[in-house]
Design a protein around this motif. Structure first.
Motif, PDB file in Angstrom:
ATOM      1  N   GLN A 109       1.123  -0.739   0.304  1.00  0.00           N
ATOM      2  CA  GLN A 109       0.302   0.064   0.018  1.00  0.00           C
ATOM      3  C   GLN A 109       0.959   1.360  -0.205  1.00  0.00           C
ATOM      4  O   GLN A 109       0.198   2.559  -0.829  1.00  0.00           O
ATOM      5  CB  GLN A 109      -0.983   0.016   1.467  1.00  0.00           C
ATOM      6  CG  GLN A 109      -1.552   1.603   1.311  1.00  0.00           C
ATOM      7  CD  GLN A 109      -3.146   1.107   1.951  1.00  0.00           C
ATOM      8  OE1 GLN A 109      -3.938   0.224   1.537  1.00  0.00           O
ATOM      9  NE2 GLN A 109      -2.883   0.747   3.429  1.00  0.00           N
ATOM     10  N   GLU A 110       1.952   1.493   0.653  1.00  0.00           N
ATOM     11  CA  GLU A 110       2.092   2.194   0.846  1.00  0.00           C
ATOM     12  C   GLU A 110       3.592   2.458  -0.324  1.00  0.00           C
ATOM     13  O   GLU A 110       3.918   4.112  -0.880  1.00  0.00           O
ATOM     14  CB  GLU A 110       4.200   2.474   2.232  1.00  0.00           C
ATOM     15  CG  GLU A 110       4.644   3.775   1.950  1.00  0.00           C
ATOM     16  CD  GLU A 110       5.816   2.978   3.238  1.00  0.00           C
ATOM     17  OE1 GLU A 110       7.205   3.593   3.229  1.00  0.00           O
ATOM     18  OE2 GLU A 110       5.328   2.600   4.297  1.00  0.00           O
ATOM     19  N   GLN A 111       3.386   2.199  -1.226  1.00  0.00           N
ATOM     20  CA  GLN A 111       4.757   2.105  -2.714  1.00  0.00           C
ATOM     21  C   GLN A 111       3.217   2.106  -3.724  1.00  0.00           C
ATOM     22  O   GLN A 111       3.650   2.938  -4.768  1.00  0.00           O
ATOM     23  CB  GLN A 111       4.991   0.167  -3.049  1.00  0.00           C
ATOM     24  CG  GLN A 111       6.400   0.146  -2.492  1.00  0.00           C
ATOM     25  CD  GLN A 111       7.476   1.058  -2.695  1.00  0.00           C
ATOM     26  OE1 GLN A 111       7.778   1.643  -2.047  1.00  0.00           O
ATOM     27  NE2 GLN A 111       7.782   1.471  -3.870  1.00  0.00           N
ATOM     28  N   GLU A 112       2.217   1.774  -3.714  1.00  0.00           N
ATOM     29  CA  GLU A 112       1.168   2.385  -4.633  1.00  0.00           C
ATOM     30  C   GLU A 112       1.102   3.776  -4.248  1.00  0.00           C
ATOM     31  O   GLU A 112       0.900   4.197  -5.577  1.00  0.00           O
ATOM     32  CB  GLU A 112       0.028   1.655  -3.743  1.00  0.00           C
ATOM     33  CG  GLU A 112      -0.268  -0.092  -4.414  1.00  0.00           C
ATOM     34  CD  GLU A 112      -0.940  -0.138  -5.584  1.00  0.00           C
ATOM     35  OE1 GLU A 112      -2.356   0.515  -6.142  1.00  0.00           O
ATOM     36  OE2 GLU A 112      -0.334  -1.163  -6.522  1.00  0.00           O
ATOM     37  N   GLN A 113       1.037   4.156  -2.475  1.00  0.00           N
ATOM     38  CA  GLN A 113       0.731   5.513  -2.804  1.00  0.00           C
ATOM     39  C   GLN A 113       1.996   6.176  -3.644  1.00  0.00           C
ATOM     40  O   GLN A 113       2.009   7.252  -4.376  1.00  0.00           O
ATOM     41  CB  GLN A 113       0.768   6.014  -1.499  1.00  0.00           C
ATOM     42  CG  GLN A 113       0.000   7.370  -0.899  1.00  0.00           C
ATOM     43  CD  GLN A 113       0.251   7.464   0.686  1.00  0.00           C
ATOM     44  OE1 GLN A 113      -0.218   6.802   1.314  1.00  0.00           O
ATOM     45  NE2 GLN A 113      -0.158   8.658   1.156  1.00  0.00           N
ATOM     46  N   ILE A 114       3.096   5.886  -3.518  1.00  0.00           N
ATOM     47  CA  ILE A 114       4.072   6.921  -3.744  1.00  0.00           C
ATOM     48  C   ILE A 114       4.098   6.872  -5.492  1.00  0.00           C
ATOM     49  O   ILE A 114       4.764   7.860  -5.732  1.00  0.00           O
ATOM     50  CB  ILE A 114       5.457   6.353  -3.194  1.00  0.00           C
ATOM     51  CG1 ILE A 114       5.716   6.649  -1.470  1.00  0.00           C
ATOM     52  CG2 ILE A 114       6.581   6.533  -4.078  1.00  0.00           C
ATOM     53  CD1 ILE A 114       6.948   5.016  -1.104  1.00  0.00           C
ATOM     54  N   TYR A 115       3.895   5.669  -6.161  1.00  0.00           N
ATOM     55  CA  TYR A 115       3.711   5.419  -7.101  1.00  0.00           C
ATOM     56  C   TYR A 115       3.158   6.251  -7.736  1.00  0.00           C
ATOM     57  O   TYR A 115       2.534   7.082  -8.762  1.00  0.00           O
ATOM     58  CB  TYR A 115       3.903   4.317  -7.744  1.00  0.00           C
ATOM     59  CG  TYR A 115       3.730   3.958  -8.965  1.00  0.00           C
ATOM     60  CD1 TYR A 115       4.983   4.501  -9.782  1.00  0.00           C
ATOM     61  CD2 TYR A 115       4.004   2.871  -9.618  1.00  0.00           C
ATOM     62  CE1 TYR A 115       5.319   4.113 -11.143  1.00  0.00           C
ATOM     63  CE2 TYR A 115       4.414   2.398 -11.113  1.00  0.00           C
ATOM     64  CZ  TYR A 115       5.296   3.735 -11.671  1.00  0.00           C
ATOM     65  OH  TYR A 115       5.285   3.190 -13.197  1.00  0.00           O
ATOM     66  N   ALA A 116       1.326   6.532  -7.149  1.00  0.00           N
ATOM     67  CA  ALA A 116      -0.074   6.423  -7.700  1.00  0.00           C
ATOM     68  C   ALA A 116       0.740   8.299  -7.169  1.00  0.00           C
ATOM     69  O   ALA A 116       0.132   9.453  -8.326  1.00  0.00           O
ATOM     70  CB  ALA A 116      -1.112   6.990  -7.006  1.00  0.00           C
ATOM     71  N   LEU A 117       1.843   8.809  -6.772  1.00  0.00           N
ATOM     72  CA  LEU A 117       1.726  10.544  -6.514  1.00  0.00           C
ATOM     73  C   LEU A 117       2.383  10.981  -7.224  1.00  0.00           C
ATOM     74  O   LEU A 117       2.311  11.990  -8.073  1.00  0.00           O
ATOM     75  CB  LEU A 117       2.113  10.834  -5.359  1.00  0.00           C
ATOM     76  CG  LEU A 117       2.617  12.116  -4.378  1.00  0.00           C
ATOM     77  CD1 LEU A 117       1.188  12.971  -5.024  1.00  0.00           C
ATOM     78  CD2 LEU A 117       2.957  12.786  -3.577  1.00  0.00           C
ATOM     79  N   ARG A 118       3.305   9.185  -7.669  1.00  0.00           N
ATOM     80  CA  ARG A 118       4.678  10.128  -8.857  1.00  0.00           C
ATOM     81  C   ARG A 118       4.438  10.265 -10.437  1.00  0.00           C
ATOM     82  O   ARG A 118       4.435  11.232 -11.311  1.00  0.00           O
ATOM     83  CB  ARG A 118       5.598   9.209  -8.666  1.00  0.00           C
ATOM     84  CG  ARG A 118       6.901   9.576  -9.721  1.00  0.00           C
ATOM     85  CD  ARG A 118       8.369   8.860  -9.713  1.00  0.00           C
ATOM     86  NE  ARG A 118       8.225   7.349 -11.084  1.00  0.00           N
ATOM     87  CZ  ARG A 118       8.483   6.592 -10.776  1.00  0.00           C
ATOM     88  NH1 ARG A 118       9.342   5.837 -10.142  1.00  0.00           N
ATOM     89  NH2 ARG A 118       8.533   5.581 -12.717  1.00  0.00           N
ATOM     90  N   LEU A 119       2.986   8.798 -10.619  1.00  0.00           N
ATOM     91  CA  LEU A 119       2.132   9.255 -11.788  1.00  0.00           C
ATOM     92  C   LEU A 119       1.352  10.476 -11.922  1.00  0.00           C
ATOM     93  O   LEU A 119       1.136  10.767 -13.657  1.00  0.00           O
ATOM     94  CB  LEU A 119       1.675   7.756 -11.945  1.00  0.00           C
ATOM     95  CG  LEU A 119       2.126   6.602 -12.488  1.00  0.00           C
ATOM     96  CD1 LEU A 119       1.093   5.591 -12.447  1.00  0.00           C
ATOM     97  CD2 LEU A 119       2.887   6.770 -13.560  1.00  0.00           C
ATOM     98  N   SER A 120       0.888  10.737 -10.945  1.00  0.00           N
ATOM     99  CA  SER A 120      -0.490  11.815 -11.401  1.00  0.00           C
ATOM    100  C   SER A 120       0.642  13.230 -11.473  1.00  0.00           C
ATOM    101  O   SER A 120      -0.183  13.618 -12.163  1.00  0.00           O
ATOM    102  CB  SER A 120      -0.623  12.021 -10.009  1.00  0.00           C
ATOM    103  OG  SER A 120      -1.169  13.395  -9.655  1.00  0.00           O
ATOM    104  N   HIS A 121       2.267  13.037 -11.162  1.00  0.00           N
ATOM    105  CA  HIS A 121       2.829  14.721 -11.353  1.00  0.00           C
ATOM    106  C   HIS A 121       3.218  14.496 -12.975  1.00  0.00           C
ATOM    107  O   HIS A 121       3.427  15.026 -13.889  1.00  0.00           O
ATOM    108  CB  HIS A 121       3.747  14.538 -10.433  1.00  0.00           C
ATOM    109  CG  HIS A 121       3.353  15.418  -8.830  1.00  0.00           C
ATOM    110  ND1 HIS A 121       3.048  15.930  -8.920  1.00  0.00           N
ATOM    111  CD2 HIS A 121       3.530  14.751  -7.912  1.00  0.00           C
ATOM    112  CE1 HIS A 121       2.980  16.851  -7.790  1.00  0.00           C
ATOM    113  NE2 HIS A 121       3.262  15.453  -7.125  1.00  0.00           N
ATOM    114  N   THR A 122       3.356  12.984 -12.965  1.00  0.00           N
ATOM    115  CA  THR A 122       4.560  12.480 -14.153  1.00  0.00           C
ATOM    116  C   THR A 122       3.396  13.110 -15.836  1.00  0.00           C
ATOM    117  O   THR A 122       3.709  13.358 -16.559  1.00  0.00           O
ATOM    118  CB  THR A 122       4.859  11.265 -14.906  1.00  0.00           C
ATOM    119  OG1 THR A 122       5.594  11.567 -13.385  1.00  0.00           O
ATOM    120  CG2 THR A 122       5.228  11.142 -15.851  1.00  0.00           C
TER     121      THR A 122
END
Length: 184
Positions: A134-147
């Motif tokens: 869940q922590e990795q999903e959250q970090i990656y979701a934030l990164r993808l949202s910005h990218t």
């Protein structure tokens, strides 16, 4: 297309059904698309042997759909547990090529997710593994949202008061997507 993500057992399918009904929209489960194309049943232990190949299949199958068959929401994962029991993020280019208009991250109570997985799949997932996922999903979701420059909406499983706001936000994203399509 909006991508709805969350860990195994977080309640993604139930949320998609609810949103589909409330917003009168289509949704697809990424795993259904992949395993239908492979003519196989998904593994109950959720371990994925070839994440890249599966995602290529997903991308190909989504691209092959006519516009009226494409989902408004695609339910899936940003990160998966591979056969080596390691968390692996799905390659960024997959999400770029899906032309996402938004990301919804469904956060779960880890204990509830673990219990659901046991009831549904009869598979035990360690709490720490689910927490890390869940922590990795959250970090990656934030990164993808910005990218991808798309909105990220985080909701929490079981928090009914968040659903009204989610529906309003999704309706805006969907309306904006329709406006863009009509201009092309």
């Amino acid at each position: 297309m909006i991508f709805l993500t969350g860990i195994y057992g977080s309640g993604k399918t139930e949320l998609c059904k609810y949103l589909s009904n409330k917003l009168n929209i289509r949704y697809l489960r990424a795993s259904d698309v992949i395993y239908h194309a492979l003519n196989k049943c998904p593994p109950t232990n959720k371990r994925v042997s070839d994440i890249s190949l599966n995602q290529q299949i997903l991308l190909s199958e989504i691209r092959s759909l006519d516009a009226h068959q494409r989902p408004n929401i695609l339910e899936g994962h940003l990160c998966l547990i591979n056969n080596e029991e390691k968390i692996e993020c799905i390659p960024e280019y997959i999400f770029k090529n899906l032309h996402l208009t938004g990301i919804v991250l469904l956060k779960a109570n880890i204990q509830d997710a673990q219990n659901r997985l046991w009831k549904r799949d009869h598979t035990h997932y360690p709490i720490e593994q689910l927490r890390q996922l869940q922590e990795q999903e959250q970090i990656y979701a934030l990164r993808l949202s910005h990218t991808l420059t798309v909105p990220l909406i985080t909701v929490h499983d079981g928090q009914r008061e968040e659903l009204k706001s989610l529906i309003v936000q999704l309706q805006k994203i969907l309306d904006n997507s329709l406006d863009i399509l009509s201009e092309e």
